[in-house]
Design a protein around this motif. Structure first.
Motif, PDB file in Angstrom:
ATOM      1  N   GLY A 219      27.251 -37.541  94.852  1.00 17.94           N
ATOM      2  CA  GLY A 219      28.481 -38.265  94.593  1.00 17.94           C
ATOM      3  C   GLY A 219      29.138 -38.807  95.848  1.00 17.94           C
ATOM      4  N   LEU A 220      29.042 -38.073  96.950  1.00 18.41           N
ATOM      5  CA  LEU A 220      29.654 -38.527  98.194  1.00 18.41           C
ATOM      6  C   LEU A 220      28.996 -39.801  98.706  1.00 18.41           C
ATOM      7  CD1 LEU A 220      30.059 -35.126 100.085  1.00 18.41           C
ATOM      8  CD2 LEU A 220      31.799 -36.393  98.798  1.00 18.41           C
ATOM      9  N   HIS A 221      27.739 -39.967  98.400  1.00 18.09           N
ATOM     10  CA  HIS A 221      27.006 -41.142  98.868  1.00 18.09           C
ATOM     11  C   HIS A 221      27.140 -42.317  97.893  1.00 18.09           C
ATOM     12  CE1 HIS A 221      25.122 -38.716 102.022  1.00 18.09           C
ATOM     13  NE2 HIS A 221      25.030 -37.762 101.110  1.00 18.09           N
ATOM     14  N   VAL A 222      27.279 -42.019  96.605  1.00 17.77           N
ATOM     15  CA  VAL A 222      27.395 -43.078  95.601  1.00 17.77           C
ATOM     16  C   VAL A 222      28.792 -43.674  95.600  1.00 17.77           C
ATOM     17  CG1 VAL A 222      27.340 -43.566  93.126  1.00 17.77           C
ATOM     18  CG2 VAL A 222      25.588 -42.113  94.148  1.00 17.77           C
ATOM     19  N   GLY A 223      29.799 -42.821  95.723  1.00 17.68           N
ATOM     20  CA  GLY A 223      31.183 -43.283  95.658  1.00 17.68           C
ATOM     21  C   GLY A 223      31.737 -43.227  94.250  1.00 17.68           C
ATOM     22  N   THR A 250      39.542 -55.292  97.138  1.00 20.81           N
ATOM     23  CA  THR A 250      39.672 -56.746  97.049  1.00 20.81           C
ATOM     24  C   THR A 250      38.912 -57.350  95.877  1.00 20.81           C
ATOM     25  OG1 THR A 250      37.804 -57.039  98.571  1.00 20.81           O
ATOM     26  CG2 THR A 250      40.011 -56.979  99.539  1.00 20.81           C
ATOM     27  N   GLY A 251      38.248 -56.511  95.077  1.00 21.33           N
ATOM     28  CA  GLY A 251      37.515 -57.019  93.924  1.00 21.33           C
ATOM     29  C   GLY A 251      36.745 -55.907  93.242  1.00 21.33           C
ATOM     30  N   ASP A 252      36.492 -56.065  91.953  1.00 22.85           N
ATOM     31  CA  ASP A 252      35.826 -55.038  91.164  1.00 22.85           C
ATOM     32  C   ASP A 252      34.430 -55.491  90.759  1.00 22.85           C
ATOM     33  OD1 ASP A 252      38.266 -53.732  91.318  1.00 22.85           O
ATOM     34  OD2 ASP A 252      38.969 -54.570  89.417  1.00 22.85           O
ATOM     35  N   LEU A 253      33.566 -54.496  90.483  1.00 21.21           N
ATOM     36  CA  LEU A 253      32.208 -54.775  90.039  1.00 21.21           C
ATOM     37  C   LEU A 253      32.018 -54.275  88.617  1.00 21.21           C
ATOM     38  CD1 LEU A 253      30.054 -53.721  93.147  1.00 21.21           C
ATOM     39  CD2 LEU A 253      30.603 -56.055  92.408  1.00 21.21           C
ATOM     40  N   TYR A 254      31.345 -55.072  87.794  1.00 22.79           N
ATOM     41  CA  TYR A 254      30.944 -54.670  86.452  1.00 22.79           C
ATOM     42  C   TYR A 254      29.419 -54.751  86.409  1.00 22.79           C
ATOM     43  CZ  TYR A 254      35.826 -55.320  85.147  1.00 22.79           C
ATOM     44  OH  TYR A 254      37.189 -55.229  85.066  1.00 22.79           O
ATOM     45  N   LEU A 255      28.763 -53.619  86.333  1.00 17.42           N
ATOM     46  CA  LEU A 255      27.304 -53.560  86.369  1.00 17.42           C
ATOM     47  C   LEU A 255      26.772 -53.305  84.968  1.00 17.42           C
ATOM     48  CD1 LEU A 255      27.030 -51.312  89.561  1.00 17.42           C
ATOM     49  CD2 LEU A 255      27.104 -53.817  89.433  1.00 17.42           C
ATOM     50  N   GLU A 256      25.845 -54.130  84.512  1.00 17.63           N
ATOM     51  CA  GLU A 256      25.358 -54.028  83.128  1.00 17.63           C
ATOM     52  C   GLU A 256      23.846 -53.950  83.019  1.00 17.63           C
ATOM     53  OE1 GLU A 256      27.172 -56.690  80.324  1.00 17.63           O
ATOM     54  OE2 GLU A 256      28.877 -57.084  81.636  1.00 17.63           O
ATOM     55  N   ARG A 257      23.116 -54.342  84.052  1.00 15.79           N
ATOM     56  CA  ARG A 257      21.657 -54.290  83.978  1.00 15.79           C
ATOM     57  C   ARG A 257      21.163 -52.856  84.058  1.00 15.79           C
ATOM     58  NH1 ARG A 257      22.434 -58.216  88.048  1.00 15.79           N
ATOM     59  NH2 ARG A 257      22.214 -60.374  87.302  1.00 15.79           N
ATOM     60  N   ASP A 258      20.051 -52.575  83.376  1.00 17.40           N
ATOM     61  CA  ASP A 258      19.478 -51.226  83.424  1.00 17.40           C
ATOM     62  C   ASP A 258      19.177 -50.802  84.857  1.00 17.40           C
ATOM     63  OD1 ASP A 258      19.617 -51.036  80.699  1.00 17.40           O
ATOM     64  OD2 ASP A 258      17.523 -51.563  80.344  1.00 17.40           O
ATOM     65  N   THR A 259      18.691 -51.745  85.656  1.00  9.96           N
ATOM     66  CA  THR A 259      18.343 -51.423  87.044  1.00  9.96           C
ATOM     67  C   THR A 259      19.573 -51.073  87.877  1.00  9.96           C
ATOM     68  OG1 THR A 259      18.412 -53.806  87.563  1.00  9.96           O
ATOM     69  CG2 THR A 259      16.253 -52.823  87.060  1.00  9.96           C
ATOM     70  N   GLU A 260      20.737 -51.525  87.430  1.00 11.25           N
ATOM     71  CA  GLU A 260      21.984 -51.194  88.129  1.00 11.25           C
ATOM     72  C   GLU A 260      22.591 -49.898  87.604  1.00 11.25           C
ATOM     73  OE1 GLU A 260      23.649 -55.705  88.999  1.00 11.25           O
ATOM     74  OE2 GLU A 260      23.993 -54.804  87.030  1.00 11.25           O
ATOM     75  N   ILE A 261      22.449 -49.662  86.305  1.00 10.91           N
ATOM     76  CA  ILE A 261      23.090 -48.503  85.685  1.00 10.91           C
ATOM     77  C   ILE A 261      22.280 -47.231  85.876  1.00 10.91           C
ATOM     78  CG2 ILE A 261      23.758 -47.512  83.445  1.00 10.91           C
ATOM     79  CD1 ILE A 261      24.663 -50.299  82.638  1.00 10.91           C
ATOM     80  N   ASP A 262      20.960 -47.325  85.856  1.00 10.67           N
ATOM     81  CA  ASP A 262      20.109 -46.136  85.969  1.00 10.67           C
ATOM     82  C   ASP A 262      20.397 -45.297  87.220  1.00 10.67           C
ATOM     83  OD1 ASP A 262      18.953 -46.682  83.567  1.00 10.67           O
ATOM     84  OD2 ASP A 262      17.090 -47.513  84.379  1.00 10.67           O
ATOM     85  N   PRO A 263      20.612 -45.899  88.398  1.00 10.73           N
ATOM     86  CA  PRO A 263      20.940 -45.071  89.565  1.00 10.73           C
ATOM     87  C   PRO A 263      22.224 -44.263  89.385  1.00 10.73           C
ATOM     88  CG  PRO A 263      20.235 -47.242  90.269  1.00 10.73           C
ATOM     89  CD  PRO A 263      20.407 -47.308  88.775  1.00 10.73           C
ATOM     90  N   TYR A 264      23.195 -44.824  88.673  1.00  9.35           N
ATOM     91  CA  TYR A 264      24.437 -44.088  88.429  1.00  9.35           C
ATOM     92  C   TYR A 264      24.217 -42.943  87.434  1.00  9.35           C
ATOM     93  CZ  TYR A 264      27.158 -47.445  91.098  1.00  9.35           C
ATOM     94  OH  TYR A 264      27.665 -48.206  92.123  1.00  9.35           O
TER      95      TYR A 264
END
Length: 294
Positions: A219-223, A250-264
């Motif tokens: 968690g410390l590395h992911v944020g 200064t801006g937000d991210l919305y991640l929806e791809r499997d390749t983006e969500i799987d690491p979380y």
């Protein structure tokens, strides 16, 4: 607004795939159906936009879709419009005091079936006390008037009504540092700690702490982040894919791809392993609250 938000996302995602399959740019699609490229972009991103059933039909003609796909797209568009008409979004009353993009996040949170959050430095807004929120608002907006700050606090408190919905599942993971930062001072933090204990006793809410003794962990590395998961849509019966929300200064991210969500998701598995149990977390939060009182 649940149906509106999810229907718009599903409609936009399907239209984007159809446009890509037809090898058309957003600008080309916009010219063909007499819309602006910005409207096509907002439509495909699942944002609120004034696109009628006639426009959707025109896009279906342009992309050469099947009758079944056309029917589903039109149903999704109708579902979004009806849900929008059936009731206003309560947070729009605070639009003048909210950052750009706030409506998109709140509508997603309102539509979510499950809210999973990992935080490193601050208690997430969904579980903040009014005093904790007020202290943060004065830090972020010291130039604002007292009435404006109080309206933001009121908005935060109203947002928490969702916690009373037993079908809305909340899993909160806090680094112990969140409890040690004295936002608003010791008395504010004491009340915030007891609030976390009280909220954590709801059947649909889990509050777990990652203690300092764990040392380095994923968690410390992911944020900090929030994972929002959704139910099925009435039109088509499909389950909406999840969204990972990462808030930035200064801006937000919305991640929806499997390749983006799987690491979380992988990070969450690690965080769950190192977090204290709910009972152990309650005991630690209670001890810290008593230290603030002393």
């Amino acid at each position: 607004m649940t149906g509106s938000t999810l229907a718009r996302r599903s409609l936009g995602r399907r239209l984007r795939k159809l446009r890509a399959a037809a090898k058309l740019s957003q600008s080309a699609a916009a010219r063909a159906v007499e819309l602006s490229p910005q409207s096509i972009g907002r439509l495909e991103d699942g944002q609120s936009t004034r696109v009628s059933g006639l426009h959707i039909n025109a896009l279906c003609n342009l992309y050469g879709v099947s009758d079944e796909e056309r029917r589903l797209l039109l149903e999704l568009g109708q579902e979004a419009r009806e849900a929008t008409k059936s009731g206003g979004s309560w947070w729009r009353a605070y639009a003048d005091l909210s950052p750009d993009g706030f409506e998109h996040y709140y509508s997603l949170e309102e539509a979510a079936r499950r809210f999973t959050s990992f935080q490193i430095t601050m208690v997430p807004g969904l579980l903040q006390t009014a005093d904790y929120r007020r202290a943060g608002e004065w830090t972020m907006h010291p130039q604002d008037s007292t009435p404006d700050v109080e309206r933001r606090v009121e908005m935060a408190v109203r947002r928490q009504e969702r916690l009373q919905d037993r079908e809305f599942e909340v899993d909160l993971y806090l680094s112990q540092a969140v409890l040690n930062h004295q936002v608003g001072g010791p008395s504010v933090m004491e009340r915030q700690c007891y609030h976390l204990i009280t909220i954590g006793e709801l059947a649909n809410v889990s509050v777990r702490v990652i203690p300092h003794s764990v040392g380095s962990h994923m968690g410390l590395h992911v944020g900090a982040f929030v994972l929002l998961e959704f139910d099925t849509l009435p039109a088509g019966g499909s389950i909406e894919p999840p969204v990972v929300y990462v808030e930035g200064f200064t801006g937000d991210l919305y991640l929806e791809r499997d390749t983006e969500i799987d690491p979380y998701r992988h990070a969450l598995e690690h965080i769950r392993r190192v977090a204290l149990s709910q009972d152990e977390s309650k005991a630690l939060i209670g001890r810290i609250a008593r230290e603030y009182r002393a």
